[in-house]
Write an enzyme that holds these catalytic residues in place. Structure first.
Site, PDB file in Angstrom:
ATOM      1  N   GLN A 233      36.648  38.620  40.778  1.00  0.00           N
ATOM      2  CA  GLN A 233      37.731  38.117  41.614  1.00  0.00           C
ATOM      3  C   GLN A 233      37.465  38.384  43.094  1.00  0.00           C
ATOM      4  O   GLN A 233      37.161  39.513  43.495  1.00  0.00           O
ATOM      5  CB  GLN A 233      39.053  38.784  41.227  1.00  0.00           C
ATOM      6  CG  GLN A 233      40.242  38.271  42.024  1.00  0.00           C
ATOM      7  CD  GLN A 233      41.554  38.815  41.497  1.00  0.00           C
ATOM      8  OE1 GLN A 233      41.922  39.941  41.807  1.00  0.00           O
ATOM      9  NE2 GLN A 233      42.254  38.033  40.698  1.00  0.00           N
ATOM     10  N   HIS A 342      36.729  41.744  45.248  1.00  0.00           N
ATOM     11  CA  HIS A 342      37.869  42.624  45.041  1.00  0.00           C
ATOM     12  C   HIS A 342      37.929  43.284  43.666  1.00  0.00           C
ATOM     13  O   HIS A 342      38.083  44.497  43.564  1.00  0.00           O
ATOM     14  CB  HIS A 342      39.153  41.823  45.283  1.00  0.00           C
ATOM     15  CG  HIS A 342      40.417  42.600  45.162  1.00  0.00           C
ATOM     16  ND1 HIS A 342      40.654  43.758  45.890  1.00  0.00           N
ATOM     17  CD2 HIS A 342      41.542  42.402  44.411  1.00  0.00           C
ATOM     18  CE1 HIS A 342      41.850  44.231  45.593  1.00  0.00           C
ATOM     19  NE2 HIS A 342      42.402  43.436  44.689  1.00  0.00           N
TER      20      HIS A 342
END
Length: 539
Positions: A233, A342
């Site tokens: 992500q 992330h």
């Protein structure tokens, strides 16, 4: 050193697991400072939990599955949504303080991809509040020993025979003291991996420096299954050029994204949810705006100037202070943001009891995969640390009650340590390890980030194989630890790339330019184990 339960990690999942099994002898080994080097303390946005009678487990379950591209482990999602409320209330018992409404109910804000405002919070420093409460509560347990600046370099795994069957069993781990270079084992009846993700394989990331994928790598080398490793992500909004996170709470409170032409571009990508679309959609939208020349200095604008100044200072206090340090008053001017690496949706394959395919080894938190599928909803990660941290701790505690003969692995461990110490003596020639790490990071960013294709992925694989073949100059414990980190980063990167090559479709965080559509034939999981990647279709 011998203990009942060994917990490897320094964040919210490790802390919650420790509380659950604190009645036994517990050793927590953290690569940095416990409670301060994990991602939990940095998490800003919130914790998802069904607390309102108008909300439901079914809605939370549906939102999570839809956000994850329907390749989530359904059993894990069910466990999360049903246990998140009780674990949230446990956090209050541990001493955490969360925002409440005027009617004294827990305050809940909207987050991307959710059909109900179910994200509980403490301003925009929710993770910090959580870890503070957890660490304070841990002081009640006298049998917990904490080792800091301690890097796990190998799991102690041996083959045993039980009930006429041969199986692999974990007996603890070998560690490197990052301050003095000591290499030593911690033997344990049960072991919990809570080491977090691997954002540091990218040059721009919200993750702290310790998150290079150690947990993935040391587990994989012993035959542990890894799932969904292609699913990385990229948070849509990192502070431009730094990777420092700009929490989703900014958009939850009404923040607006626009490009250099002052166009609110999310209407072109998700006209219904706009800025509160899922993170994969928002990240790709921002990436596309930048690639097509509508960005500003390599980013886009995120604006909250239309909000009341008091709301910004009260609910976005960290963001206000963060940008103030670089001369930007977010009450009066927009922030510049861009996507940043992330969170790893992929990780160690676990069942609903946090068990891995190796007996005596449990995993929880970001190092565990399967829960989030192809894309994680904001607010589900903090809930994950508590729900699965408590489950891992409870089951590790029960496992440690069994009669386990640890002495059988002593000789092999001592031989391994002696062999490793010989490589620690140093090398007078070779490449600078920091340069090789930078080369790997840039390769991953250029070819294996938000947008991917077969040629780029194959190029990345070639470059990383070249890096892996280069000799490293070792001069002291820092170089040695970085060499070990590089080896882990290489291994994790190769698994990510090979999994991404096999997934010939676009789904969630995995976007293939050459396969831009979702393929229902790919509705399943890629599982990496023992040098192979197998596809397991979800019916």
């Amino acid at each position: 050193m011998i203990t009942d339960v060994l917990i490897i990690g320094g964040g919210g999942a490790a802390a919650r697991a420790a509380i659950e099994c604190g009645q036994k002898n517990v050793v927590i080994a953290s690569k940095g400072l416990f409670g301060k080097s994990g991602c939990t303390v940095m998490a800003e946005g919130g914790y998802n939990a069904v607390l309102n009678e108008k909300d439901s487990f079914e809605k939370h379950y549906s939102d999570t599955m839809k956000g994850g591209g329907y390749i989530n482990d359904k059993k894990l999602v069910d466990v999360l949504v049903k246990n998140a409320p009780n674990e949230f209330k446990n956090l209050e018992k541990f001493g955490c303080i969360f925002d409440r409404s005027e009617s004294a109910e827990f305050a809940q804000r909207p987050f991307g991809g959710q059909s109900f405002n179910r994200t509980c919070y403490s301003g925009d420093r929710t993770g910090h509040e959580m870890i503070a409460g957890l660490m304070e509560y841990l002081n009640k347990f006298e049998r917990i020993k904490i080792l800091e600046d301690t890097m796990a370099i190998k799991l102690i795994v041996d083959e045993v025979e039980e009930n006429g069957k041969k199986l692999k069993k974990c007996f603890g781990a070998v560690f490197l003291d990052l301050l003095n270079g000591d290499i030593y084992p911690v033997y344990a009846k049960s072991t919990i991996l809570a080491t977090g993700g691997a954002g540091q394989i990218y040059p721009i990331t919200s993750n702290p420096k310790q998150k290079v994928g150690d947990g993935f790598a040391i587990a994989y080398r012993e035959g542990v299954e890894l799932v969904d490793m292609e699913m990385v992500q990229f948070h849509p909004t990192g502070m431009l050029g730094t990777g420092i996170l700009v929490t989703e709470a900014v958009r939850g409170e009404g923040g607006i994204l626009y490009n250099k032409n002052k166009e609110r571009f999310m209407k072109n990508y998700d006209s219904k949810r706009m800025e509160l679309s899922t993170r994969d959609v928002v990240a790709k939208a921002i990436y596309n705006e930048i690639q097509e020349g509508r960005g500003i200095d390599g980013g886009v604008y995120l604006d909250v100037t239309h909000l009341e100044p008091e709301v910004i200072k009260e609910k976005l206090e960290t963001m206000f202070s963060q940008f103030k340090l670089v001369g930007v008053d977010i009450r009066k001017e927009p922030m510049k943001v861009a996507p940043t690496a992330h969170h790893f949706m992929g990780g160690i394959k676990i069942n609903e009891d946090c068990e891995t395919n190796i007996s005596g080894l449990f995993a929880c938190g970001e190092v565990a995969g399967g829960l989030h599928g192809a894309n994680r909803l904001g607010g589900n990660a903090l809930a994950e640390t508590q729900v699965f941290g408590s489950i891992a701790g409870r089951n590790a505690l029960n496992y440690a009650e069994e009669k386990i003969d640890i002495s059988k692995v002593y000789d092999s461990v001592e031989k391994y340590i002696e062999k490793l110490k010989n490589t620690f003596k140093g090398s007078n020639s070779g490449n600078n390890v920091y340069s090789l790490i930078d080369e790997l990071k840039n390769t991953m960013w250029d070819f294996v980030s938000i947008s991917r294709d077969e040629n780029g992925l194959k190029t990345a694989l070639e470059k990383i194989n070249e890096i892996a073949g280069k000799k490293v100059l070792i001069n002291g414990v820092v170089d040695f630890s970085k060499k070990l980190e590089l080896e882990n980063m290489v291994l994790v990167s190769k698994i990510v790339i090979n999994s991404a090559l096999l997934r010939k479709e676009s789904r969630g965080a995995h976007f293939r330019n050459d396969y831009p559509k979702t393929n229902e034939e790919c509705t399943g999981n890629f599982v990496a184990v023992d040098g192979k990647i197998n596809f397991v279709k979800i019916e």
